[in-house]
Scaffold this motif. Structure first.
Motif, PDB file in Angstrom:
ATOM      1  N   ARG A 196     -14.533 -12.524   9.383  1.00  0.00           N
ATOM      2  CA  ARG A 196     -14.438 -12.714   8.051  1.00  0.00           C
ATOM      3  C   ARG A 196     -14.398 -11.388   7.129  1.00  0.00           C
ATOM      4  NH1 ARG A 196     -14.763 -17.570   5.092  1.00  0.00           N
ATOM      5  NH2 ARG A 196     -13.907 -18.341   6.990  1.00  0.00           N
ATOM      6  N   GLN A 248      -4.341  -8.565   7.617  1.00  0.00           N
ATOM      7  CA  GLN A 248      -3.725  -9.121   8.520  1.00  0.00           C
ATOM      8  C   GLN A 248      -3.114  -8.532   9.775  1.00  0.00           C
ATOM      9  OE1 GLN A 248      -0.731 -10.494   5.582  1.00  0.00           O
ATOM     10  NE2 GLN A 248      -1.659 -12.390   5.302  1.00  0.00           N
ATOM     11  N   GLY A 289     -15.209 -22.973   8.612  1.00  0.00           N
ATOM     12  CA  GLY A 289     -15.417 -21.536   9.305  1.00  0.00           C
ATOM     13  C   GLY A 289     -16.210 -21.851  10.526  1.00  0.00           C
ATOM     14  N   GLY A 304      -1.684 -16.000   9.632  1.00  0.00           N
ATOM     15  CA  GLY A 304      -2.872 -16.968  10.029  1.00  0.00           C
ATOM     16  C   GLY A 304      -2.607 -17.265  11.428  1.00  0.00           C
ATOM     17  N   THR A 312     -19.547 -16.972   9.487  1.00  0.00           N
ATOM     18  CA  THR A 312     -18.639 -16.851   8.049  1.00  0.00           C
ATOM     19  C   THR A 312     -19.514 -17.290   6.962  1.00  0.00           C
ATOM     20  OG1 THR A 312     -18.318 -19.337   8.511  1.00  0.00           O
ATOM     21  CG2 THR A 312     -16.493 -17.580   8.915  1.00  0.00           C
ATOM     22  N   PRO A 328      -9.209 -16.871   8.001  1.00  0.00           N
ATOM     23  CA  PRO A 328      -9.621 -17.875   7.060  1.00  0.00           C
ATOM     24  C   PRO A 328      -9.895 -19.144   7.737  1.00  0.00           C
ATOM     25  CG  PRO A 328      -7.010 -17.622   7.130  1.00  0.00           C
ATOM     26  CD  PRO A 328      -7.520 -16.510   8.101  1.00  0.00           C
ATOM     27  N   GLU A 329     -10.640 -19.942   7.105  1.00  0.00           N
ATOM     28  CA  GLU A 329     -10.933 -21.194   7.478  1.00  0.00           C
ATOM     29  C   GLU A 329      -9.953 -21.837   8.337  1.00  0.00           C
ATOM     30  OE1 GLU A 329     -12.745 -23.539   4.508  1.00  0.00           O
ATOM     31  OE2 GLU A 329     -14.310 -22.341   4.164  1.00  0.00           O
ATOM     32  N   ASP A 382      -8.490 -10.541   9.389  1.00  0.00           N
ATOM     33  CA  ASP A 382      -9.357 -11.565   8.625  1.00  0.00           C
ATOM     34  C   ASP A 382      -8.959 -12.801   9.031  1.00  0.00           C
ATOM     35  OD1 ASP A 382     -11.025 -12.292   6.453  1.00  0.00           O
ATOM     36  OD2 ASP A 382      -9.318 -12.793   5.340  1.00  0.00           O
TER      37      ASP A 382
END
Length: 667
Positions: free
Chosen positions: A594, A617, A477, A646, A566, A471-472, A469
């Motif tokens: 996403r 993750q 995105g 991330g 996204t 994230p922004e 995943d």
């Protein structure tokens, strides 16, 4: 058009030469389940010949693995006879009489029963459909079909058609290593230059090779004449031609052989002492028999037209229309040159079309009309996968309302035409294959997918596949610098960092490919990789950065996949594109996207279920590296795996590893 699954009235061939399709007696039995097999003679090695007792026995062999419309009540147990050879030539023996090395015979690769059923059906007249899921060996099956067709009908001409140059070259390169005279193979079109072979297979290259071959064989005749004392070493090569070599055979070779055999009373071979061509045979490493020598003269006669025809254009036309027995081209080349082929009175007996699910209807029909006498056509073999991407149609009206994107192959499958579906894949790990195998009725895993590298974990990764995943990144995105030009900088940065991480662990750059579902993201990935990896001594560029659509038909050990979108699912909603995207990896697949959005898409739920039992993750394992002495076993997930939070966290890990690597290199 006629389908073999029906009683089409075409004569069936009951005796088939399978060449090296089988590797052992056990393999033969496994490929004909439910048959009573009678062995003829003591031979149990390739090449194998199989004689089916009757049409019922043949139909049983063709329909045991048939798709819809192919099953039948077979009644009594069918019978067949098998005749094998007594010895295996593994390709390491001395050159054969014509100077070419013996081809390497298959002694290790075992074709599955479904592949053998596809080969059996394709050797019969009529239409044959073969559905090949990802990694099921479509190319190997196509090559073996061509190989067996060549030996069952040496006088017939076969046309190979594919959608892409790469697929055509893959088939052609594998076919060139088989027991097929390279002088009877030709590859047309611009992609010939990409062939990784010693021989040149374009039109001019084939003609030049034939002329060189002629000179070599005439030199052999010269040496034979010198050994017999009827020629001198000072003789000019121009004194010998294909025509005069035929006279030499009649005046000097046959009389000596007839005198030799008559002195023996019976038996054509005799002892080594009495053999009249012993000096020549021993100097060339040939058997003390007439057959090796006679083949030299036979081949010279087949090359005589290249001697008679003095213009290069005439020689090329002869090569195309008479000499070549295997002619390969893309469907685009066939469409462009169709009228030229008709003007040349080009003719062929069989068509094999690979990637046929990607070929437009009209592109499928055009090759069938490339000869004046269309009644000459005996076999049409279509190989493809309608569960992968269809032909590309850019006009939305033609695509959506006229169904132009439906290939002839997909149309026939939809109409329930009899077909053989290959039933086992040997490309991907079983876990990766489970992400897309639900699209097929029966798709098992070959035993090799749990052996060797497949039995070991990917060093540095807790899982062999994972949905990561993203994230922004920087509060953004997906983005559109231009209309419909979708990009996602966060995913691009993350993928580059994971690639760098893999390179620092010792993964080869040639084993990693980066895919995405949009052209905009592909351009962005190339820019980021170029700026951060191309000139770096520790990284370099990956094997490929491509869109999923363009990568269809290719594969690699490790795939990093960017889904980009996204805000909306986008065209990954097309399950056929999803199947292609998930089926390119052999050992490792890491998808970046996403998670929450794609998990809500009903069309791809079956695939997403396989990712849900793993963290969203990226899970890394510290202390491992590629090539370590005691690697971790597959499915052995350590409890202390490091979950990357991330892009920034991944950047910190890579930076620390890079600094340590640079420090060690200085030492």
């Amino acid at each position: 058009s006629t389908c073999l699954g029906d009683d089409n009235g075409l004569p069936k061939r009951l005796t088939l030469d399978y060449q090296d399709t089988f590797v052992s007696e056990r393999h033969v039995s496994e490929c004909f389940p439910g048959h009573d097999i009678e062995w003829v003679g003591s031979g149990r090695c390739a090449p194998f010949k199989v004689t089916f007792h009757d049409d019922q026995s043949l139909r049983a062999a063709m329909t045991a693995y048939a798709g819809a419309g192919g099953g039948a009540d077979l009644g009594p147990r069918p019978k067949l006879k098998v005749e094998g050879s007594c010895a295996i030539d593994d390709g390491r023996s001395a050159p054969n009489p014509t100077g070419r090395a013996h081809p390497r015979v298959n002694t290790t690769v075992e074709f599955t029963a479904a592949q053998v059923a596809a080969i059996t059906r394709s050797l019969q007249p009529g239409l044959s459909l073969i559905v090949g899921p990802p990694g099921s060996g479509k190319t190997d099956t196509a090559v073996q079909i061509l190989h067996t067709l060549y030996h069952n009908d040496p006088s017939e001409r076969t046309l190979i058609i594919t959608h892409s140059n790469q697929a055509l070259n893959d088939i052609f390169q594998k076919l060139a290593s088989k027991d097929i005279d390279v002088g009877e193979m030709i590859r047309l079109g611009y992609g010939e230059s990409l062939l990784e072979t010693e021989e040149e297979y374009d039109k001019l290259g084939r003609v030049n090779a034939m002329l060189e071959r002629r000179m070599h064989l005439l030199n052999e005749v010269q040496k034979l004449g010198e050994s017999l004392g009827v020629m001198t070493s000072t003789g000019s090569d121009t004194d010998l031609t294909c025509e005069t070599s035929a006279s030499f055979w009649k005046l000097h070779v046959l009389p000596r052989w007839e005198k030799h055999t008559s002195s023996l009373g019976e038996g054509p071979e005799g002892s080594a002492v009495e053999f009249p061509f012993k000096a020549f045979a021993e100097s060339r490493g040939l058997e003390l028999k007439l057959e090796p020598i006679s083949r030299i003269f036979d081949e010279l006669q087949s090359l005589r037209p290249f001697e008679v025809l003095t213009r290069q254009g005439d020689r090329i036309r002869y090569m195309l229309t008479k000499q070549a027995k295997v002619i390969a081209m893309t469907c685009t080349h066939a469409a462009i040159k169709r009228q030229e082929f008709l003007d040349l009175k080009f003719a062929f007996d069989n068509i094999l079309m690979e990637e046929s699910a990607q070929v437009l209807d009209v592109e499928s029909i055009l090759p069938l009309t490339m000869q004046v006498d269309t009644a000459r056509l005996k076999r049409v073999v279509l190989i493809g996968d309608h569960n992968q991407l269809p032909p590309v149609v850019t006009n939305p009206l033609l695509k959506n309302h006229c169904r132009f994107e439906q290939s002839l192959f997909a149309r026939l499958i939809r109409l329930n035409a009899p077909h053989v579906e290959l039933s086992a894949q040997g490309r991907a790990r079983a876990g990766i294959a489970a992400l897309y195998s639900w699209r097929y009725k029966h798709l098992d895993n070959l035993s090799r997918t749990s052996q060797g590298a497949y039995a070991l974990a990917n060093p540095g990764f807790a899982y062999e596949y994972q949905f990561v995943d993203v994230p922004e990144f920087g509060g953004r995105g997906e983005s559109q610098p231009q209309p419909h030009f979708y990009q996602n900088l966060g995913e691009a940065e993350y993928i580059v960092l994971v690639y760098q991480y893999m390179r620092l662990l010792g993964y080869g750059a040639s084993r990693i490919s980066v895919l995405t579902t949009y052209n905009g993201q592909c351009a962005l990935l190339k820019d980021v990789f170029t700026s951060k990896c191309s000139r770096h001594p520790l990284f370099g560029m990956p094997a490929a950065i491509s869109t999923v659509d363009k990568f269809q038909g290719q594969q690699n050990d490790f795939i990093l996949l960017s889904l980009v979108r996204t805000n909306r699912i986008g065209h990954i909603r097309d399950v056929r594109r999803l199947v292609v995207a998930l089926s390119r990896a052999r050992l490792g697949l890491y998808v970046f996207g996403r998670m929450g959005m794609f998990d809500s898409c009903q069309e791809i739920q079956c695939a997403m279920q396989g990712f849900k039992d793993r963290p969203a993750q990226l899970a890394l394992v510290e202390g491992e590296y590629h090539g370590m002495e005691q690697p971790r076993k597959a499915n052995d997930v350590p409890g202390d795996a490091l979950l990357v939070g991330g892009v920034q966290k991944m950047a910190d890990i890579v930076k620390a590893m890079e600094s340590e690597s640079m420090r060690l290199n200085k030492l």
